[in-house]
Write a protein that holds these residues in place. Structure first.
Motif, short mmCIF file in Angstrom:
data_model
loop_
_atom_site.label_atom_id
_atom_site.label_comp_id
_atom_site.label_asym_id
_atom_site.label_seq_id
_atom_site.Cartn_x
_atom_site.Cartn_y
_atom_site.Cartn_z
N ALA A 1 37.28 29.20 47.47
CA ALA A 1 35.88 28.82 47.70
C ALA A 1 34.91 29.57 46.78
CB ALA A 1 35.50 29.07 49.16
N THR A 2 35.33 30.73 46.29
CA THR A 2 34.44 31.47 45.37
C THR A 2 34.27 30.77 44.04
OG1 THR A 2 36.21 32.79 44.33
CG2 THR A 2 35.26 33.63 46.40
N GLY A 3 35.21 29.87 43.70
CA GLY A 3 35.20 29.24 42.39
C GLY A 3 36.03 29.99 41.38
N TYR A 4 36.68 31.07 41.82
CA TYR A 4 37.52 31.87 40.93
C TYR A 4 38.91 32.01 41.53
CZ TYR A 4 32.90 32.92 39.07
OH TYR A 4 31.64 32.80 38.55
N ASN A 5 39.76 32.82 40.90
CA ASN A 5 41.08 33.08 41.46
C ASN A 5 41.32 34.58 41.49
OD1 ASN A 5 42.04 33.91 38.83
ND2 ASN A 5 42.36 31.75 38.32
N VAL A 6 42.49 35.00 41.97
CA VAL A 6 42.74 36.43 42.15
C VAL A 6 42.74 37.17 40.81
CG1 VAL A 6 43.97 36.20 44.31
CG2 VAL A 6 45.24 35.99 42.17
N ASN A 7 42.99 36.46 39.71
CA ASN A 7 43.00 37.12 38.41
C ASN A 7 41.61 37.24 37.79
OD1 ASN A 7 45.81 37.41 38.44
ND2 ASN A 7 46.13 35.41 37.51
N SER A 8 40.76 36.27 38.06
CA SER A 8 39.44 36.28 37.44
C SER A 8 38.36 36.94 38.29
CB SER A 8 39.00 34.84 37.11
OG SER A 8 38.92 34.05 38.28
N GLY B 1 57.01 50.32 53.36
CA GLY B 1 56.47 51.27 52.39
C GLY B 1 56.44 50.85 50.95
N ALA B 2 56.69 49.57 50.67
CA ALA B 2 56.77 49.13 49.27
C ALA B 2 55.63 48.18 48.92
CB ALA B 2 58.11 48.45 49.00
N ASN B 3 54.95 48.48 47.83
CA ASN B 3 53.94 47.59 47.27
C ASN B 3 54.32 47.26 45.83
OD1 ASN B 3 52.35 47.72 49.58
ND2 ASN B 3 50.46 48.00 48.43
N LYS B 4 54.06 46.02 45.42
CA LYS B 4 54.23 45.65 44.03
C LYS B 4 53.09 46.27 43.22
CE LYS B 4 57.62 42.71 44.90
NZ LYS B 4 59.02 43.04 44.55
N ILE B 5 53.45 46.88 42.09
CA ILE B 5 52.45 47.56 41.26
C ILE B 5 52.48 46.95 39.87
CG2 ILE B 5 51.64 49.77 40.38
CD1 ILE B 5 51.63 49.63 43.43
N PHE B 6 51.40 46.26 39.50
CA PHE B 6 51.33 45.62 38.20
C PHE B 6 50.15 46.19 37.40
CE2 PHE B 6 53.62 42.44 40.78
CZ PHE B 6 54.75 42.29 39.99
N GLY B 7 49.43 45.34 36.71
CA GLY B 7 48.33 45.80 35.87
C GLY B 7 46.98 45.36 36.38
N ALA B 8 45.93 46.08 35.97
CA ALA B 8 44.57 45.79 36.41
C ALA B 8 44.01 44.59 35.66
CB ALA B 8 43.68 47.00 36.19
N ARG B 9 43.17 43.85 36.35
CA ARG B 9 42.44 42.74 35.73
C ARG B 9 40.99 43.12 35.45
NH1 ARG B 9 45.94 38.63 34.01
NH2 ARG B 9 47.63 38.45 35.53
N THR C 1 50.94 41.72 19.71
CA THR C 1 49.80 42.57 20.05
C THR C 1 49.40 42.20 21.48
OG1 THR C 1 48.18 40.97 19.20
CG2 THR C 1 48.95 42.67 17.68
N GLY C 2 48.94 43.17 22.24
CA GLY C 2 48.59 42.87 23.61
C GLY C 2 47.64 43.89 24.19
N VAL C 3 46.92 43.46 25.20
CA VAL C 3 46.01 44.32 25.93
C VAL C 3 46.27 44.12 27.40
CG1 VAL C 3 43.61 44.85 26.45
CG2 VAL C 3 44.26 44.16 24.13
N GLY C 4 46.54 45.20 28.11
CA GLY C 4 46.65 45.14 29.56
C GLY C 4 47.82 44.34 30.05
N TYR C 5 47.58 43.60 31.14
CA TYR C 5 48.61 42.92 31.90
C TYR C 5 49.46 42.01 31.04
CZ TYR C 5 50.60 40.55 35.97
OH TYR C 5 51.44 40.05 36.92
#
Length: 532
Positions: free
Chosen positions: A212-219, A242-250, A528-532
């Protein structure tokens, strides 16, 4: 297309599709007491003795997992791992080098603190996500709020100014921290049904709220930080204690922090209860600009056919939630130990045995895809690739990757391994080519016989895969020893074949339009890459 049935020894094939695996059939014979006694090749006997009596796996695990630690592309941990691997190979008399394939945005984790300071003092269990911006060493205090009920994007825009100066929770709060297996063991049928309905309903509500925000969890993190939020809070539970998935920041301007399930739940309940909880965050991570990315390549030079190759494959990089023990410390350790054993037992193989420890697998097989494109002369004359990746357990299945005659040559190589080790291995020939789940797929796309040595789970996908619990204590060294014996034996046998094996590909099954699906295409790596 008309199917043809062919009987070849102990396997039946339908135009390249195996009905009964070679080793499944051998197991059936064994169960009837009909399997002949196995006589091991003298070289294999020496391999087994060296692995069992002089294993260096525990020492290697200590050095890689405890001393070097996690190996995120673009960090000092990855560079240290590349350099450590080269020195270790060279200490065994195996020449090695770091082969650059690109660069990545560099990032250095600093000291961080996450504390709830209102309505009471509590240090929270959480971690700053990879490539997250920092607070530059300053302590930033702010109220914690959650996404409210939102009707549509206009409603969201009206609410958005209220995030200024606050930490915003964007993950669904979990109604239970008990994994499904715990509910199934102890819960009543009624309580299990009730919990599943509650969780499913909450998932739908939360997904609709984000939509409903018009965005998604990544944006949405970028939208919130641009509106003045001082931080983003997530909780990506893996459905295990006790386990969480740990990825990269957006986020690009403010820190993103993943908070453990219950600490996140505390904050959410307080916020929803009108208590207005506050947290104080201090992080000192640094962005380092572009840094080089490498594959580590080691070589046991062949004698009769030095320009033909067998490749032992594993990815050296990891995510940063734990120490990357099972993803893919185990594959790296096993392939390095296999190389050490082979160098000692078989110092002059017929073909060259390469050990490829790939970089940036986690961002899309970038290291192995680059190697395939950068080394066409090796790819053209590679006999086989054996890849270890998915977890600490002993090898459980081997897929023929879509090569019509894989049942023949893989069967020969695997039959040389002690039956105690192979008796429970399931095979599928010719199988299907992997599309990109691990580094063998980079070679399969180029038409190289490359095989995933798939391991027993040991709770891999919920407990350790990309989680904060992917640590040294999850290793099962007895299983890893078996994997070393399999990898070393199959590499030895593949290197001694009289000729290069067939690369004939199976006829792919029909797709939705009725025509055969294409063989996976060679894909360009991200250099070449930046972040996630």
């Amino acid at each position: 297309m008309k199917q043809r049935t062919i009987r070849r020894g102990k396997a039946w094939v339908y135009s390249g599709a195996l009905i009964l695996g070679i080793f499944s059939f051998e197991n059936a014979l064994a169960q009837r007491g009909q399997r002949p006694a196995q006589t091991l090749d003298p070289i294999v006997t020496k391999i087994v003795e060296e692995v069992n009596k002089n294993s260096q796996l525990e020492g290697l695990a200590f050095e890689l997992l405890d001393v070097v630690g996690p190996r995120l592309v673009g960090t000092a941990g990855m560079t240290n791992a590349n350099n450590w691997a080269v020195k270790k190979f060279e200490s065994w008399g195996i020449p090695a080098k770091n082969q650059q394939f690109g660069e990545w945005e560099g990032w250095e984790r600093g000291v961080s603190h996450i504390d709830m300071v209102y309505p009471r003092i509590k240090t929270l269990a959480g971690t700053q996500l990879a490539w997250s911006p920092s607070t530059k060493g300053k302590t930033i205090e702010g109220e914690v709020i959650a996404l409210p009920e939102i009707k549509d994007s206009l409603d969201f825009q009206r609410w958005l100014p209220s995030v200024k100066g606050k930490y915003v929770m964007i993950s669904m709060p979990q109604p239970t921290g008990r994994p499904d297996h715990d509910w199934e063991k102890y819960g009543t049928k009624e309580s299990i049904t009730k919990m599943n309905k509650e969780r499913d309903s909450l998932s739908i509500v939360w997904a609709n709220k984000i939509r409903a925000t018009g965005y998604n969890v990544n944006s949405i993190p970028g939208i919130l930080e641009n509106a003045g939020a001082v931080g983003i809070l997530t909780s990506n539970w893996s459905k295990e204690f006790g386990a969480n998935k740990i990825f990269g920041a957006r986020s690009k301007k403010v820190p993103t922090l993943d908070i453990s399930l219950e600490d996140y739940g505390i904050l959410y309940r307080l916020a929803q209860g009108g208590i207005k909880p506050k947290i104080a965050v201090n992080t000192s991570s640094k962005s380092l600009g572009p840094v080089p990315s490498f594959n580590t390549i080691a070589e046991i030079k062949g004698t009769e056919k030095p320009d033909e190759y067998v490749i032992l494959s594993a990815h050296l990089d990891s995510w940063e939630g734990g120490s990357g023990a099972t993803d893919n410390g185990t594959g790296t350790l096993a392939m390095m130990e296999a190389a050490r054993v082979l160098k000692q037992i078989l110092p002059n193989p017929k073909r060259t045995i390469l050990i490829g420890l790939w970089g940036s697998e986690e961002q899309g097989l970038n290291g192995s895809r680059s190697f395939v494109l950068d080394n066409p002369e090796i790819v053209e004359k590679t006999q086989a690739v054996f890849n270890l990746d998915n977890g600490t357990g002993r090898v459980e299945t081997i897929n023929g990757s879509g090569f019509v005659h894989a049942y023949d040559y893989v069967g020969r190589w695997l039959s040389a391994v002690p039956q105690q080790i192979t008796k429970d291995i399931k095979t599928e020939f010719p199988g299907s080519p992997g599309g990109g789940g691990s580094d063998h797929a980079s070679f399969v796309a180029a038409g190289v016989p490359a095989f995933m040595l798939s391991s027993l789970s040991w709770g891999y996908f919920t407990s350790t895969w990309h989680t904060n619990l992917d640590t040294y204590d999850k290793l099962v060294f007895d299983d890893l020893k078996w994997n070393v014996i399999i990898a070393a034996t199959m590499a030895y046998k593949a290197s001694e074949e009289p000729e290069l094996v067939s690369r004939e590909r199976r006829v792919m099954p029909a797709g939705p339009n009725g025509t055969p699906q294409p063989w996976p295409a060679i894909r360009q790596p991200r250099r070449t890459g930046v972040g996630y």
